[in-house]
Design a protein around this motif. Structure first.
Motif, PDB file in Angstrom:
ATOM      1  N   ARG A  87       0.825  -1.199   0.000  1.00 17.38           N
ATOM      2  CA  ARG A  87       0.000   0.000   0.000  1.00 17.38           C
ATOM      3  C   ARG A  87       0.872   1.268   0.000  1.00 17.38           C
ATOM      4  NH1 ARG A  87      -1.663   2.646   4.272  1.00 17.38           N
ATOM      5  NH2 ARG A  87      -0.695   1.117   5.627  1.00 17.38           N
ATOM      6  N   LEU A  88       1.947   1.224   0.784  1.00 18.20           N
ATOM      7  CA  LEU A  88       2.796   2.405   0.894  1.00 18.20           C
ATOM      8  C   LEU A  88       3.494   2.730  -0.422  1.00 18.20           C
ATOM      9  CD1 LEU A  88       4.440   2.065   4.405  1.00 18.20           C
ATOM     10  CD2 LEU A  88       2.821   3.787   3.626  1.00 18.20           C
ATOM     11  N   PHE A  89       3.818   1.678  -1.176  1.00 18.76           N
ATOM     12  CA  PHE A  89       4.446   1.902  -2.467  1.00 18.76           C
ATOM     13  C   PHE A  89       3.500   2.635  -3.406  1.00 18.76           C
ATOM     14  CE2 PHE A  89       4.680   0.142  -6.844  1.00 18.76           C
ATOM     15  CZ  PHE A  89       5.824   0.811  -7.259  1.00 18.76           C
ATOM     16  N   TRP A  90       2.261   2.173  -3.460  1.00 17.23           N
ATOM     17  CA  TRP A  90       1.298   2.825  -4.358  1.00 17.23           C
ATOM     18  C   TRP A  90       0.996   4.239  -3.898  1.00 17.23           C
ATOM     19  CZ3 TRP A  90       1.124   0.742  -8.819  1.00 17.23           C
ATOM     20  CH2 TRP A  90       1.307  -0.637  -8.957  1.00 17.23           C
ATOM     21  N   ASN A  91       0.918   4.400  -2.579  1.00 12.57           N
ATOM     22  CA  ASN A  91       0.714   5.748  -2.044  1.00 12.57           C
ATOM     23  C   ASN A  91       1.891   6.653  -2.414  1.00 12.57           C
ATOM     24  OD1 ASN A  91      -0.486   7.796  -0.207  1.00 12.57           O
ATOM     25  ND2 ASN A  91       1.407   7.435   0.910  1.00 12.57           N
ATOM     26  N   ALA A  92       3.090   6.100  -2.314  1.00 10.98           N
ATOM     27  CA  ALA A  92       4.286   6.883  -2.637  1.00 10.98           C
ATOM     28  C   ALA A  92       4.268   7.298  -4.104  1.00 10.98           C
ATOM     29  CB  ALA A  92       5.545   6.080  -2.332  1.00 10.98           C
ATOM     30  N   LEU A  93       3.853   6.370  -4.959  1.00  8.71           N
ATOM     31  CA  LEU A  93       3.771   6.698  -6.384  1.00  8.71           C
ATOM     32  C   LEU A  93       2.785   7.835  -6.608  1.00  8.71           C
ATOM     33  CD1 LEU A  93       3.758   3.584  -8.720  1.00  8.71           C
ATOM     34  CD2 LEU A  93       5.473   5.377  -8.466  1.00  8.71           C
ATOM     35  N   LYS A  94       1.655   7.736  -5.933  1.00 14.38           N
ATOM     36  CA  LYS A  94       0.617   8.759  -6.096  1.00 14.38           C
ATOM     37  C   LYS A  94       1.122  10.120  -5.632  1.00 14.38           C
ATOM     38  CE  LYS A  94      -2.994   9.924  -3.615  1.00 14.38           C
ATOM     39  NZ  LYS A  94      -3.665   9.674  -2.389  1.00 14.38           N
ATOM     40  N   VAL A  95       1.711  10.125  -4.459  1.00 12.05           N
ATOM     41  CA  VAL A  95       2.223  11.386  -3.908  1.00 12.05           C
ATOM     42  C   VAL A  95       3.306  11.967  -4.808  1.00 12.05           C
ATOM     43  CG1 VAL A  95       3.490  12.382  -1.976  1.00 12.05           C
ATOM     44  CG2 VAL A  95       1.666  10.749  -1.545  1.00 12.05           C
ATOM     45  N   THR A  96       4.191  11.078  -5.283  1.00 11.72           N
ATOM     46  CA  THR A  96       5.272  11.539  -6.152  1.00 11.72           C
ATOM     47  C   THR A  96       4.707  12.133  -7.436  1.00 11.72           C
ATOM     48  OG1 THR A  96       6.570   9.712  -5.295  1.00 11.72           O
ATOM     49  CG2 THR A  96       7.479  10.896  -7.176  1.00 11.72           C
ATOM     50  N   ALA A  97       3.741  11.449  -8.015  1.00 16.82           N
ATOM     51  CA  ALA A  97       3.153  11.932  -9.268  1.00 16.82           C
ATOM     52  C   ALA A  97       2.557  13.327  -9.058  1.00 16.82           C
ATOM     53  CB  ALA A  97       2.082  10.954  -9.748  1.00 16.82           C
ATOM     54  N   GLU A  98       1.849  13.481  -7.930  1.00 16.76           N
ATOM     55  CA  GLU A  98       1.265  14.775  -7.605  1.00 16.76           C
ATOM     56  C   GLU A  98       2.352  15.855  -7.563  1.00 16.76           C
ATOM     57  OE1 GLU A  98      -1.275  13.947  -4.196  1.00 16.76           O
ATOM     58  OE2 GLU A  98      -1.060  16.068  -3.674  1.00 16.76           O
ATOM     59  N   TYR A  99       3.426  15.520  -6.877  1.00 16.84           N
ATOM     60  CA  TYR A  99       4.522  16.470  -6.750  1.00 16.84           C
ATOM     61  C   TYR A  99       5.132  16.798  -8.116  1.00 16.84           C
ATOM     62  CZ  TYR A  99       9.182  18.246  -6.028  1.00 16.84           C
ATOM     63  OH  TYR A  99      10.309  19.003  -6.114  1.00 16.84           O
ATOM     64  N   VAL A 100       5.386  15.745  -8.903  1.00 17.74           N
ATOM     65  CA  VAL A 100       6.052  15.932 -10.196  1.00 17.74           C
ATOM     66  C   VAL A 100       5.218  16.858 -11.080  1.00 17.74           C
ATOM     67  CG1 VAL A 100       6.742  14.785 -12.328  1.00 17.74           C
ATOM     68  CG2 VAL A 100       7.345  13.788 -10.132  1.00 17.74           C
ATOM     69  N   VAL A 101       3.921  16.594 -11.145  1.00 21.28           N
ATOM     70  CA  VAL A 101       3.063  17.410 -12.006  1.00 21.28           C
ATOM     71  C   VAL A 101       3.107  18.874 -11.566  1.00 21.28           C
ATOM     72  CG1 VAL A 101       0.685  17.863 -12.664  1.00 21.28           C
ATOM     73  CG2 VAL A 101       1.556  15.519 -12.677  1.00 21.28           C
ATOM     74  N   SER A 258       9.698  14.878   6.686  1.00 24.20           N
ATOM     75  CA  SER A 258      10.086  13.474   6.865  1.00 24.20           C
ATOM     76  C   SER A 258       8.991  12.516   6.414  1.00 24.20           C
ATOM     77  CB  SER A 258      10.436  13.177   8.319  1.00 24.20           C
ATOM     78  OG  SER A 258      11.510  13.968   8.700  1.00 24.20           O
ATOM     79  N   GLY A 259       8.313  12.848   5.352  1.00 23.43           N
ATOM     80  CA  GLY A 259       7.320  11.920   4.816  1.00 23.43           C
ATOM     81  C   GLY A 259       5.921  12.110   5.392  1.00 23.43           C
ATOM     82  N   GLY A 260       5.812  12.845   6.515  1.00 25.37           N
ATOM     83  CA  GLY A 260       4.498  13.016   7.143  1.00 25.37           C
ATOM     84  C   GLY A 260       3.779  14.212   6.569  1.00 25.37           C
ATOM     85  N   PRO A 261       2.744  14.708   7.169  1.00 28.38           N
ATOM     86  CA  PRO A 261       1.928  13.962   8.141  1.00 28.38           C
ATOM     87  C   PRO A 261       1.088  12.872   7.450  1.00 28.38           C
ATOM     88  CG  PRO A 261       1.154  16.239   7.817  1.00 28.38           C
ATOM     89  CD  PRO A 261       2.369  16.081   6.993  1.00 28.38           C
ATOM     90  N   ILE A 262       0.970  11.784   8.150  1.00 24.27           N
ATOM     91  CA  ILE A 262       0.244  10.593   7.668  1.00 24.27           C
ATOM     92  C   ILE A 262       0.648  10.247   6.240  1.00 24.27           C
ATOM     93  CG2 ILE A 262      -1.946   9.413   8.056  1.00 24.27           C
ATOM     94  CD1 ILE A 262      -3.157  12.061   8.786  1.00 24.27           C
ATOM     95  N   ASN A 263       1.926  10.157   5.982  1.00 24.63           N
ATOM     96  CA  ASN A 263       2.437   9.732   4.672  1.00 24.63           C
ATOM     97  C   ASN A 263       2.092  10.682   3.530  1.00 24.63           C
ATOM     98  OD1 ASN A 263       3.626   7.430   5.725  1.00 24.63           O
ATOM     99  ND2 ASN A 263       1.754   6.236   5.499  1.00 24.63           N
TER     100      ASN A 263
END
Lengths: 317, 292, 447
Positions: A87-101, A258-263
């Motif tokens: 789950r954290l991997f997919w969340n990380a991908l989502k967050v990263t994509a948001e940031y990249v865009v 540091s990755g927070g809050p709540i990932n």
């Protein structure tokens, strides 16, 4: 003469280089190979030692259970199987994509605007110097300075916001953290990117602008019809570099949330780092990195194809 | 003409706005660097330095005693500023020279020479951009150690000396943009590739090369983690590593804000000076100098 | 040498001096340099003084101290272990040493301890046990300890009309928060000057929070919530050290967290959004935004050094068990398994753990509490001389209300799970019952 004539200038097909004189048969097959080897050799050595070998090693490690300190143990594709259910991997991908865009859009638009303004408005060294200033400051320090300035209770920005009569803003709260971090990194890199584009602008021969001016093309039209197409090789470079760079965002997040809050800001690279160096799960981190690598390579490939980076409309003009 | 004027006004307005946004954090760094770290929290809203002191700069230059440093919220580490400055200059200069030169050679081969496998090799080089540094750091460190290069300048510069994908990619894209006609003329005149490269291509690409050199110099100047790993010894320690002492030293601790800001501004000064001295020449040469 | 051949042909070979690499380190007979790493610059002078004293007593040994900031320390150390360039001795951390011990990277000290008849009873009770790993072997001698207390802004206390004596007798309970919550409410002031216990208090616009917050505390909560949970009769796991199950789903823990987070809802404590958008508790306290905070003893000096605020200490509140509680934690030095001179390294570690270093040098600096009982008294006096009454920290030791910090395997994994869960609870995006799931995940790590 319309501005289209510029684009219609004769050009060679993508990926080829005009050959001045018909070479002898053997040379035709090898081309300039001997010279090319000479030219590429130093870079190739650097590439093999400091990029290729670590990458191959990383790819191997992704097939192992490896905690960095004791020898790796081969486990086949287990890491990759685990990854799909993570789950954290997919969340990380989502967050990263948001940031990249966010980061790419803001950075490219602002830098492009800045480059054109610099090119059209002023030759002042001071202005150009100022624009590059943020890049002189290391990533980590930039993050710290902004973190301090944007502090909810003490930051100067929030003091001004309150003074203007608005409510204070939690810039690093779960909703705003990613846009804030994208903004900070845009601040640091806009001058740098603008300088790259600026260098590209200056490679464009004045004659094409003169031609467009004679046509009576508006500035807006000239930009879209003349400048942008001619900037294509440089823009391809800028886009590929910024996309890859954005995917690897790390320092700013390590220093602030540091990755927070709540990932909310646990981007892929931060997750990889956490796994490798805090949790000694290097094999799994390697698998994530490999996936990231493939993803980036795919994106870069598409970008280069779409932007036809290998060709310039200028050639042979 | 009125329309054009309005365009210029709007353009300047945007430019000034961008410059303000760019400069304000620098003002804030300056203001913080002249403050006393211990008083910063209480004076968070002040626009001027809080409890004005030059202590942070004395700390950066290694002039203050341990007691003085601690009294202003600094740390007790010592800083041998001029030595580290020299080391930084050595490292950044070698890195830049090597990277730009070798990068240009390779980029020329990718942009202008014709040889089998060219595009494949180029693609491979560019993919190096996507190898996460987390992968390369460890094996590179082991390699440098086995070469016996720990705590040497060569060890610090080596990974970025021969090639970075960025340099090769960057210059290749610009070389593509150079008008091939001039080169062809030279070739017809009987100049070999080596000669064409040094006599025609390099001079014609002064602009992009200068840009790359500046960016490489800055990147190398700001590099932190690698020189920290490889060059912690005093005689090769670079400025960023030495000034790391102003960052937070304990878990959940605060950095020495004033010291950190002073250190950052001070470390950026040499590059600004370099830019000021070389800048005009460099930037002016960025331009379409190829064909007439 | 092998790797050298692999890159033969590259110019690097000429410059690298490959051949000169593999000189064996000289045996312990001659002068020996001991490589020692630490992270805290504030403590570097006192350990340099120890190193000098050590060299004086053992002229054949020289200690070379290298300092890395906390953010770089563990990466650098990991890299050093992989490449065989690790220091002989380094400052270890409770959250890190179990992993290093399990992987054979650090040296067990039992034989040395037995051989040199080191008296472990000189240390504060329990501290020495923290450094015995799951394999039953000892990896460190304690060098210092820390506990938790309340630090408050004396001016703000005065304005609120609360007397310092009251601060020493506060108690809390998970139902209404007791006198502790009353004080926190009283200390909270909104933008209009209304206090948290007055009608019309605007919890959306707070100028000064009664109690500061550093974060959700993940699975540790050392300075955030551990003192409440443990004074409510809660323990981290089934046993300590080396628990096999954790108790994050325990009703006592849930009700503690529920009460604690209610302070956020009432406006007495900042929200998670504010906390994560802030550079830190210390700075916010220094700016007068927090009237009191709960803190670890290692940060005491930093608070007293802040200009513009005057501080005093108070003990953590008495809980439903009728007792106070504080975690009991500390540092020790570890020896690398790959050290060339383990005997020299041990001599240094033993010195660091001895009264000659802790009592005669470290205690006088008034930065940390040395681990040795007799040295603690000296440190108390040194703090007193600096104008700080540290009784609220040391009283836990005297009254036996300390609880050893949890030492467990998989700590980093536990932290990952608990950070997410606790962040969500503190942000009111999840209920305390989400701890059931988190606890199951944590316990799954030990399955």
């Amino acid at each position: 003469m319309t501005s289209d004539t510029v684009r219609a200038a004769p050009r060679t097909p993508p990926g080829t280089v005009p050959e001045p004189t018909p070479p002898p048969p053997l040379r035709r097959r090898l081309g300039d190979l001997p010279v090319a080897v000479l030219f590429v050799l130093p870079a190739a050595i650097g590439f093999a030692l400091f990029y290729l070998w670590p990458a191959v090693r990383g790819a191997y490690l992704s097939l192992t259970r490896y905690n960095v300190l004791t020898p790796p143990r081969f486990i086949g594709l287990e890491n990759y199987e685990k990854l799909f259910g993570d789950r954290l991997f997919w969340n990380a991908l989502k967050v990263t994509a948001e940031y990249v865009v966010l980061n790419i859009v803001s950075q490219t638009v602002i830098s492009m605007l800045l480059a054109v303004l610099l090119y059209r408005l002023t030759k002042s060294m001071v202005v150009r110097g100022i624009v590059l200033l943020p890049y002189l400051v290391a990533n980590v320090v930039v993050a710290l300075v902004w973190f301090w300035m944007l502090d909810f209770q003490l930051g100067v920005v929030n003091n001004v916001i309150e003074w203007l009569g608005f409510d204070r803003v939690a810039f690093f709260g779960s909703d705003l953290a990613i846009p804030t971090i994208a903004g900070i990194n845009t601040w640091r890199h806009m001058g740098y990117t603008a300088l790259l584009i600026f260098a590209g602008l200056q490679m464009i021969p004045p004659s094409v602008y003169e031609a467009a001016a004679i046509d009576g093309a508006s500035e807006w039209r000239t930009f879209w019809r003349v400048t942008l197409p001619l900037l294509r090789p440089v823009m391809a470079l800028v886009m590929v570099l910024s996309v890859i760079g954005s995917f690897q965002v790390f320092d700013t997040i390590a220093v602030t949330t540091s990755g927070g809050p709540i990932n909310a800001t646990r981007v892929i690279y931060f997750y990889i780092y956490d796994l490798a160096f805090n949790r000694f799960n290097f094999g799994y981190a390697a698998a994530l990195s490999s996936v990231l690598f493939v993803l980036l390579a795919g994106i870069a490939y598409v970008q280069l194809r779409l932007s036809r980076a290998g060709e310039s409309d200028l050639r042979g003009s | 003409m009125a329309r054009v004027r309005w365009g210029r006004v709007a353009g300047w307005a945007v430019l000034v706005l961008v410059m303000l946004v760019t400069l304000f954090p620098f003002y804030w760094m300056l203001r913080t660097s002249f403050s006393n770290t211990r008083a910063l929290a209480a004076g968070a809203a002040d626009l001027l330095p809080v409890d004005f002191t030059l202590g942070a700069y004395r700390r950066v230059l290694g002039l203050s005693s341990t007691a003085e440093a601690v009294a202003e919220g600094g740390s007790s580490g010592t800083v041998n500023f001029w030595l580290y400055l020299r080391n930084s200059i050595v490292v950044a200069t070698i890195t830049t020279a090597g990277q730009v030169f070798f990068g240009a050679l390779a980029a020329y081969a990718f942009a202008r020479l014709r040889w089998p496998g060219r595009n494949a090799v180029f693609t491979l080089f560019v993919t190096a951009l996507m190898v996460p540094p987390i992968f390369t750091t460890l094996p590179n460190f082991v390699l440098i150690k086995e070469l016996g290069l720990l705590n040497t300048f060569l060890g610090i510069v080596l990974p970025h000396l021969l090639m970075t994908p960025f340099a090769v990619f960057f210059l290749r894209q610009f070389f593509l943009g150079i008008n091939a006609g001039v080169e062809e003329a030279a070739r017809i005149d009987g100049a070999g590739h080596v000669r064409t490269f040094f006599r025609i291509v390099l001079p014609m690409s002064r602009g992009p090369i200068a840009t790359l050199a500046i960016l490489t110099y800055i990147t190398s100047w700001n590099d932190y983690f690698w020189p920290l790993l490889v060059g912690k010894a005093e005689n090769v320690r670079v400025l960023t590593v030495a000034l790391g002492i102003f960052r937070s030293q304990t878990p959940q601790g605060s950095p020495d804000w004033a010291g950190l800001m002073a250190a950052t501004l001070f470390a950026a000064l040499p590059i600004m000076a370099l830019f000021a001295v070389l800048g005009r020449r460099v930037i002016d040469s960025i331009g379409y100098t190829g064909v007439k | 040498m092998k790797r050298c051949l692999a890159v033969a042909g590259a110019a690097v070979l000429l410059l690298s001096g490959c051949g000169a690499q593999e000189e064996p380190e000289q045996a312990a007979a001659g002068p020996v340099t001991i490589d020692y790493w630490l992270w805290d610059t504030a403590q570097q002078p006192q350990y340099q003084a120890c190193a000098d004293a050590f060299h004086k007593a053992n002229p054949q040994y020289t200690v070379k101290i290298t300092q890395y900031g906390w953010d770089d320390y563990w990466n650098t150390l990991t890299t050093a272990f992989v490449s065989g360039t690790a220091p002989d001795v380094f400052v270890g951390h409770l959250s890190r040493y179990p992993e290093l011990a399990a992987q054979g990277q650090i040296l067990p000290l039992d034989e040395y301890v037995t051989k040199d008849k080191v008296d472990l009873s000189i240390y504060q009770d329990g501290l020495a046990d923290l450094w015995v790993a799951k394999d039953g072997k000892r990896y460190g001698l304690p060098k210092d300890f820390d506990t938790v207390a309340v630090i408050y802004n004396t001016d703000l206390l005065k304005k609120a009309g609360i007397k310092p004596e009251e601060m020493a007798e506060l108690s809390w309970n998970p139902q209404d928060g007791g006198t502790y919550e009353k004080v926190i409410a009283r200390l909270t002031v909104d933008k209009n000057g209304k206090r948290g216990d007055e009608p019309g208090f605007d919890k959306k616009n707070v100028a000064t929070y009664g109690l500061g917050l550093n974060g959700s505390g993940a699975g540790f909560g050392q300075t955030e919530w551990s003192m409440y949970a443990m004074s409510n009769g809660w323990q981290y796991g089934d046993k300590n050290p080396w628990p096999t199950t954790f108790n994050y789903a325990d009703p006592k823990f849930k009700e503690t967290i529920k009460w604690f987070t209610s302070l956020i809802d009432k406006g007495y404590m900042p929200t998670m959004d504010i906390v994560s958008s802030g550079v830190g508790q210390i700075d916010a306290y220094g700016a007068g935004k927090y009237a009191m905070v709960t803190e670890g003893s290692w940060n005491t000096k930093t608070y007293w050094n802040l200009k513009g605020v005057k501080s005093a200490l108070a003990p953590t509140p008495i809980g439903p068990t009728g007792k106070r509680a504080s975690l009991f934690n500390g540092l020790a030095d570890n020896i690398s398994a790959t050290s060339d001179n383990p005997d020299a390294a041990w001599a240094w570690v033993k010195f660091l753990g001895s009264p000659a270093c802790q009592e005669d040098i470290v205690a006088k600096e008034a930065i940390v509490f040395p681990a040795i009982k007799t040295a603690t008294v000296k440190a108390e006096q040194a703090f007193k001389d600096a104008g700080i009454d540290v009784k609220p920290f040391t009283m836990h030791v005297e009254q036996g209300t300390t609880h050893l910090a949890p030492i467990a395997e998989h700590w980093a994994d536990i932290t990952a799970t608990m950070t997410e869960t606790m962040d969500a609870i503190f942000s009111f995006k999840a209920d305390v019952n989400s701890l059931d799931q988190a606890n199951a995940t944590v316990n799954g790590l030990f399955g």
